[in-house]
Design a protein around this motif. Structure first.
Motif, PDB file in Angstrom:
ATOM      1  N   ILE A  37       0.860  -1.601  -0.311  1.00  0.00           N
ATOM      2  CA  ILE A  37       0.151  -0.197   0.012  1.00  0.00           C
ATOM      3  C   ILE A  37       0.857   0.774   0.285  1.00  0.00           C
ATOM      4  O   ILE A  37       0.618   2.317  -0.899  1.00  0.00           O
ATOM      5  CB  ILE A  37      -0.902   0.050   1.220  1.00  0.00           C
ATOM      6  N   VAL A  38       2.180   1.482   1.038  1.00  0.00           N
ATOM      7  CA  VAL A  38       2.990   2.716   0.751  1.00  0.00           C
ATOM      8  C   VAL A  38       3.251   2.375  -0.654  1.00  0.00           C
ATOM      9  O   VAL A  38       3.264   3.743  -1.123  1.00  0.00           O
ATOM     10  CB  VAL A  38       3.841   2.241   1.693  1.00  0.00           C
ATOM     11  N   ILE A  40       2.636   1.830  -3.547  1.00  0.00           N
ATOM     12  CA  ILE A  40       1.539   1.957  -4.648  1.00  0.00           C
ATOM     13  C   ILE A  40       1.033   3.868  -3.940  1.00  0.00           C
ATOM     14  O   ILE A  40       1.568   4.694  -5.171  1.00  0.00           O
ATOM     15  CB  ILE A  40       0.276   1.362  -4.168  1.00  0.00           C
ATOM     16  N   VAL A  41       0.877   4.092  -2.886  1.00  0.00           N
ATOM     17  CA  VAL A  41       1.120   5.157  -2.913  1.00  0.00           C
ATOM     18  C   VAL A  41       1.768   6.809  -3.335  1.00  0.00           C
ATOM     19  O   VAL A  41       2.201   8.077  -3.548  1.00  0.00           O
ATOM     20  CB  VAL A  41       0.349   5.573  -1.165  1.00  0.00           C
ATOM     21  N   THR A  42       2.993   6.291  -2.707  1.00  0.00           N
ATOM     22  CA  THR A  42       4.441   6.229  -3.434  1.00  0.00           C
ATOM     23  C   THR A  42       4.694   6.880  -4.363  1.00  0.00           C
ATOM     24  O   THR A  42       4.606   7.880  -4.793  1.00  0.00           O
ATOM     25  CB  THR A  42       4.978   5.750  -2.314  1.00  0.00           C
ATOM     26  N   LEU A  44       2.420   6.888  -6.788  1.00  0.00           N
ATOM     27  CA  LEU A  44       1.751   7.717  -8.157  1.00  0.00           C
ATOM     28  C   LEU A  44       1.459   9.069  -7.577  1.00  0.00           C
ATOM     29  O   LEU A  44       2.056  10.187  -7.966  1.00  0.00           O
ATOM     30  CB  LEU A  44       0.093   7.266  -6.520  1.00  0.00           C
ATOM     31  N   LEU A  45       2.493   9.600  -5.687  1.00  0.00           N
ATOM     32  CA  LEU A  45       2.568  10.114  -5.510  1.00  0.00           C
ATOM     33  C   LEU A  45       3.779  11.556  -6.701  1.00  0.00           C
ATOM     34  O   LEU A  45       3.582  11.862  -6.748  1.00  0.00           O
ATOM     35  CB  LEU A  45       2.483  10.728  -4.175  1.00  0.00           C
ATOM     36  N   ALA A  67       6.310  13.076  -2.278  1.00  0.00           N
ATOM     37  CA  ALA A  67       5.939  11.355  -1.937  1.00  0.00           C
ATOM     38  C   ALA A  67       6.874  11.226  -0.968  1.00  0.00           C
ATOM     39  O   ALA A  67       6.822  10.233  -0.324  1.00  0.00           O
ATOM     40  CB  ALA A  67       6.661  10.613  -3.747  1.00  0.00           C
ATOM     41  N   VAL A  70       5.480  11.936   3.055  1.00  0.00           N
ATOM     42  CA  VAL A  70       4.369  10.646   2.433  1.00  0.00           C
ATOM     43  C   VAL A  70       4.778   9.357   2.652  1.00  0.00           C
ATOM     44  O   VAL A  70       3.654   8.362   3.133  1.00  0.00           O
ATOM     45  CB  VAL A  70       3.413  10.995   1.472  1.00  0.00           C
ATOM     46  N   LEU A  74       3.926   7.432   6.166  1.00  0.00           N
ATOM     47  CA  LEU A  74       3.052   6.207   5.902  1.00  0.00           C
ATOM     48  C   LEU A  74       3.613   4.926   6.264  1.00  0.00           C
ATOM     49  O   LEU A  74       2.933   3.939   7.449  1.00  0.00           O
ATOM     50  CB  LEU A  74       2.829   5.889   4.809  1.00  0.00           C
TER      51      LEU A  74
END
Length: 249
Positions: A37-38, A40-42, A44-45, A67, A70, A74
């Protein structure tokens, strides 16, 4: 209220609980899911168009810093890995992808914007305030690893006896004393662990649990005001007060 309780017996309960946690299953599936999850979010940003942020004149370097911020947040909140590992990873990512000593294809200044100075980045992490934090944390970890914190609590709690008022006073004074020399957050976490065996002897509907649980964070905050290393804001305020260039502005 504490007719069975003896303060020094908390030490043994604390060590048994800590050893029990050490040998529990690690929850590899949960950690792996959180790490994905971390990631993917990283990503993406990191790879999103700069217009997506809604910030005028945002450069790619600034986007990467967001990024990384974040990512670190997380990782710390989810506790995927040790906190120190996340901190080191953040420093490495900044050096490799945002500074003038980074990976050449990724730090072309004409494409990504103004680069950070790697010396400036490292100098920030070597700031005297950060070194003071590290010193306080090292002392706290050393005390925990060697059991010195528990032994001190054992010695200091014993004189307060078994009366409820005296035990409450003991927790207040000891927590306040510890938080002057160890981070107030770490002190509160340690002393709350000591409360577990005490709670088992108290009636669920009584006020004893509430009084003890509230006394520890209050005492930790009050004690943390006593010394520069008691709580992080103290050292930050101390730095600004001792910096004449900043105070003039």
């Amino acid at each position: 209220m504490f007719h069975i309780y003896k303060g020094y017996e908390l030490v043994e309960a604390y060590h048994q609980m800590r050893m029990g946690r050490r040998f529990q299953p690690s929850g590899a599936f949960k950690k792996t899911s959180q790490a994905i999850i971390v990631l993917i979010v990283t990503l993406l940003l990191w790879n999103a168009p700069t217009e997506w942020y809604g910030i005028q004149n945002l450069t790619v370097i600034q986007q990467r810093i967001i990024a990384i911020f974040v990512f670190a947040t997380l990782m710390w909140v989810m506790e995927v890995v040790s906190s120190w590992a996340t901190s080191v990873a953040s420093i490495v990512l900044m050096l490799l992808f945002t500074t003038d000593s980074g990976i050449l294809p990724m730090v072309n200044e004409e494409e990504v914007g103004k680069l950070l100075s790697y010396k400036g980045v490292m100098a920030t992490f070597a700031d005297p305030v950060i070194m003071l934090f590290i010193g306080g944390f090292v002392l706290a970890i050393a005390a925990t690893k060697t059991g010195l914190d528990a032994q001190l609590a054992k010695v200091l709690l014993k004189p307060f006896g078994t009366k409820s008022e005296m035990v409450l006073l003991g927790f207040l004074l000891i927590t306040g004393l510890f938080s002057m020399f160890v981070s107030n957050t770490a002190t509160a976490a340690m002393m709350l662990t000591f409360l577990t065996p005490v709670f088992r002897q108290l009636p669920p509907e009584g006020k004893g649990r509430i009084a003890l649980a509230m006394s520890i964070p209050i005492a930790a905050n009050l004690g943390g005001m006593g010394t520069p290393i008691g709580t992080p804001p103290n050292t930050i305020a101390l730095k600004y007060l001792n910096d004449p260039d900043r105070t003039e502005h």
